[in-house]
Design a protein around this motif. Sequence first.
Motif, PDB file in Angstrom:
ATOM      1  N   UNK A  29      47.793  48.204  29.429  1.00  0.00           N
ATOM      2  CA  UNK A  29      46.956  47.382  30.292  1.00  0.00           C
ATOM      3  C   UNK A  29      47.693  46.325  31.102  1.00  0.00           C
ATOM      4  N   UNK A  30      48.560  45.485  30.539  1.00  0.00           N
ATOM      5  CA  UNK A  30      49.159  44.442  31.378  1.00  0.00           C
ATOM      6  C   UNK A  30      49.910  44.991  32.582  1.00  0.00           C
ATOM      7  N   UNK A  31      50.610  46.104  32.407  1.00  0.00           N
ATOM      8  CA  UNK A  31      51.357  46.665  33.531  1.00  0.00           C
ATOM      9  C   UNK A  31      50.435  47.397  34.502  1.00  0.00           C
ATOM     10  N   UNK A  32      49.453  48.090  33.990  1.00  0.00           N
ATOM     11  CA  UNK A  32      48.576  48.893  34.837  1.00  0.00           C
ATOM     12  C   UNK A  32      47.459  48.077  35.471  1.00  0.00           C
ATOM     13  N   UNK A  33      47.187  46.906  34.943  1.00  0.00           N
ATOM     14  CA  UNK A  33      46.060  46.109  35.409  1.00  0.00           C
ATOM     15  C   UNK A  33      46.160  45.785  36.894  1.00  0.00           C
ATOM     16  N   UNK A  34      47.302  45.333  37.328  1.00  0.00           N
ATOM     17  CA  UNK A  34      47.440  44.981  38.732  1.00  0.00           C
ATOM     18  C   UNK A  34      47.443  46.225  39.620  1.00  0.00           C
ATOM     19  N   UNK A  35      47.947  47.344  39.123  1.00  0.00           N
ATOM     20  CA  UNK A  35      47.901  48.589  39.885  1.00  0.00           C
ATOM     21  C   UNK A  35      46.452  49.059  40.053  1.00  0.00           C
ATOM     22  N   UNK A  36      45.657  48.906  39.003  1.00  0.00           N
ATOM     23  CA  UNK A  36      44.243  49.267  39.077  1.00  0.00           C
ATOM     24  C   UNK A  36      43.533  48.377  40.093  1.00  0.00           C
ATOM     25  N   UNK A  37      43.859  47.088  40.063  1.00  0.00           N
ATOM     26  CA  UNK A  37      43.248  46.173  41.035  1.00  0.00           C
ATOM     27  C   UNK A  37      43.673  46.497  42.457  1.00  0.00           C
ATOM     28  N   UNK A  38      44.923  46.899  42.650  1.00  0.00           N
ATOM     29  CA  UNK A  38      45.386  47.262  43.991  1.00  0.00           C
ATOM     30  C   UNK A  38      44.629  48.496  44.491  1.00  0.00           C
ATOM     31  N   UNK A  39      44.435  49.489  43.617  1.00  0.00           N
ATOM     32  CA  UNK A  39      43.676  50.680  44.010  1.00  0.00           C
ATOM     33  C   UNK A  39      42.226  50.315  44.318  1.00  0.00           C
ATOM     34  N   UNK A  40      41.635  49.444  43.515  1.00  0.00           N
ATOM     35  CA  UNK A  40      40.275  48.990  43.760  1.00  0.00           C
ATOM     36  C   UNK A  40      40.195  48.261  45.102  1.00  0.00           C
ATOM     37  N   UNK A  41      41.178  47.419  45.369  1.00  0.00           N
ATOM     38  CA  UNK A  41      41.216  46.673  46.626  1.00  0.00           C
ATOM     39  C   UNK A  41      41.257  47.620  47.816  1.00  0.00           C
ATOM     40  N   UNK A  42      42.146  48.594  47.764  1.00  0.00           N
ATOM     41  CA  UNK A  42      42.289  49.530  48.887  1.00  0.00           C
ATOM     42  C   UNK A  42      41.019  50.352  49.071  1.00  0.00           C
ATOM     43  N   UNK A  61      32.428  38.445  51.993  1.00  0.00           N
ATOM     44  CA  UNK A  61      32.307  37.471  50.894  1.00  0.00           C
ATOM     45  C   UNK A  61      32.183  38.198  49.549  1.00  0.00           C
ATOM     46  N   UNK A  62      31.327  39.220  49.509  1.00  0.00           N
ATOM     47  CA  UNK A  62      31.163  39.999  48.273  1.00  0.00           C
ATOM     48  C   UNK A  62      32.450  40.699  47.874  1.00  0.00           C
ATOM     49  N   UNK A  63      33.136  41.247  48.859  1.00  0.00           N
ATOM     50  CA  UNK A  63      34.411  41.911  48.602  1.00  0.00           C
ATOM     51  C   UNK A  63      35.424  40.912  48.032  1.00  0.00           C
ATOM     52  N   UNK A  64      35.510  39.753  48.630  1.00  0.00           N
ATOM     53  CA  UNK A  64      36.447  38.724  48.158  1.00  0.00           C
ATOM     54  C   UNK A  64      36.105  38.236  46.756  1.00  0.00           C
ATOM     55  N   UNK A  65      34.809  38.046  46.513  1.00  0.00           N
ATOM     56  CA  UNK A  65      34.390  37.590  45.179  1.00  0.00           C
ATOM     57  C   UNK A  65      34.729  38.637  44.121  1.00  0.00           C
ATOM     58  N   UNK A  66      34.474  39.896  44.421  1.00  0.00           N
ATOM     59  CA  UNK A  66      34.802  40.977  43.489  1.00  0.00           C
ATOM     60  C   UNK A  66      36.300  41.021  43.205  1.00  0.00           C
ATOM     61  N   UNK A  67      37.100  40.860  44.226  1.00  0.00           N
ATOM     62  CA  UNK A  67      38.557  40.887  44.044  1.00  0.00           C
ATOM     63  C   UNK A  67      39.039  39.691  43.223  1.00  0.00           C
ATOM     64  N   UNK A  68      38.465  38.522  43.449  1.00  0.00           N
ATOM     65  CA  UNK A  68      38.865  37.345  42.669  1.00  0.00           C
ATOM     66  C   UNK A  68      38.506  37.503  41.188  1.00  0.00           C
ATOM     67  N   UNK A  69      37.350  38.075  40.927  1.00  0.00           N
ATOM     68  CA  UNK A  69      36.947  38.303  39.538  1.00  0.00           C
ATOM     69  C   UNK A  69      37.895  39.300  38.873  1.00  0.00           C
TER      70      UNK A  69
END
Length: 187
Positions: A29-42, A61-69
């Motif tokens: 999880x710690x290594x893959x977490x940011x990769x998962x977030x990057x895929x979600x972001x894209x 705004x919703x997109x930004x809030x989701x990404x911050x969470x």
Amino acid sequence: MNAHESPRADAPLDAREREYLRSKQIEVWPQASFAINAALFVSMLVVLIRSDEAFSPWAWFGFGALMLIALGLSYTICRDQLDLRADLAAGVKRWREGTVARMWSHDDGESWPPGYRIEIAFDPGDDPNANPPPGFSVYWHCYETVRLGDRVRVAYSPKSHYLLNLIDGEYEYAAPQRRLDPHPPKA
């Protein structure tokens, strides 16, 4: 407690305690977490741009809030895992004395058994700059044995705050050596 022991002392972790802390590690999880977030972001960005509402301020705004969470969750998990790894590398546990200040359980109504937590108010003067752990997860048998106001001595991992041992008079709870007694049936 022996006469030569101080109320706040560090002691080396034994083999069972090391294994217990290792069992709490999340390897991927710690290594893959940011990769998962990057895929979600894209993917969210592509959906947002291709939609009819691409230029709506509320969509962004919703997109930004989701990404911050998502980033906040990833950061918290990563920080917790780094603290756990630091505790394993240091190889020490911290012994402190205090009083059971608060006890609570969490039953969401769907999963069983509920979670049990206790909070210890550490004796003043031990380490005025140290932040005490907010609470420790315990198994139901420990939760049912200790009472509010009991004087206890606890050992925990200093950074990740996993309870390793709790002594309440004659009762001793050792998380790494626990026997998983069956929980009472759901009422």
